[in-house]
Design a protein around this motif. Structure first.
Motif, short mmCIF file in Angstrom:
data_model
loop_
_atom_site.label_atom_id
_atom_site.label_comp_id
_atom_site.label_asym_id
_atom_site.label_seq_id
_atom_site.Cartn_x
_atom_site.Cartn_y
_atom_site.Cartn_z
N GLU A 61 0.14 24.60 -5.26
CA GLU A 61 -0.90 23.58 -5.40
C GLU A 61 -2.16 24.11 -6.08
OE1 GLU A 61 -3.25 23.26 -1.15
OE2 GLU A 61 -1.35 22.21 -1.33
N LEU A 135 1.63 15.79 -4.96
CA LEU A 135 0.65 16.14 -3.93
C LEU A 135 -0.07 14.89 -3.45
CD1 LEU A 135 -0.99 19.34 -5.48
CD2 LEU A 135 0.75 19.24 -3.70
N SER A 137 -2.97 13.14 -1.59
CA SER A 137 -4.33 13.62 -1.37
C SER A 137 -5.30 12.49 -1.08
CB SER A 137 -4.81 14.40 -2.60
OG SER A 137 -4.86 13.53 -3.72
N ILE A 155 -5.76 17.86 0.24
CA ILE A 155 -4.32 17.74 0.11
C ILE A 155 -3.73 17.47 1.49
CG2 ILE A 155 -2.18 18.86 -0.67
CD1 ILE A 155 -4.19 18.38 -2.95
#
Length: 158
Positions: A61, A135, A137, A155
């Motif tokens: 990430e 991801l 978020s 995240i």
């Protein structure tokens, strides 16, 4: 140069349209910001698909966030993020000291209350891009002094 001016004009008109076309004179700030963020989310998904077509997979990430700060931000705003910070636990702070969409507003304190509507679309862009990269978020923005702003990206772990 012309494309930058067009994007800023389109962004400004989009905000004006959303705020003036509320159903039955609806002026609820939260709903309008949500609409702008949702539009940005969809645009962010589409842009990330185009930008990463020829890019190798990201390792983690942090690599994704570096891509957002360097390549994605440069394509959108013609400059990189000025500062990226992380606590290595899923929270990232992206700082832009001269955010282009706020630079057209006056730097006075009285305009700080209008800043969230100019940042909502960009929060959606970042969240949509991250979503398309796998991801999930939450992206929020804050402005202490114009035209600098900070985007906080949290995240969410599965």
């Amino acid at each position: 140069m012309a494309d930058e001016a067009l994007f800023q004009f389109l962004h400004s008109e989009l905000i004006q349209y959303i705020y003036k076309s509320g159903a039955n004179g609806e002026t609820e700030n939260g709903k309008n910001i949500t609409k702008l963020e949702a539009m940005g989310f969809r645009v962010g998904q589409g842009l990330i698909e185009r930008f990463t077509k020829e890019t190798p997979r990201f390792k983690d990430e942090l690599d994704v966030m570096k891509f957002i700060c360097k390549d994605f931000w440069t394509c959108l705003f013609k400059k990189q993020i000025d500062n990226l910070r992380t606590n290595h636990q899923g929270i990232y702070v992206l700082q832009d000291n001269s955010f282009r969409l706020l630079s057209q507003l006056s730097a006075g304190k009285q305009y700080l209350e209008h800043a969230p509507k100019y940042l909502a679309f960009t929060c959606g862009l970042v969240r949509g891009g991250l979503s398309d990269l796998g991801l999930k978020s939450v992206v929020t923005a804050e402005v202490a002094g114009m035209p600098a702003c900070k985007f906080q990206v949290m995240i969410q772990k599965a």
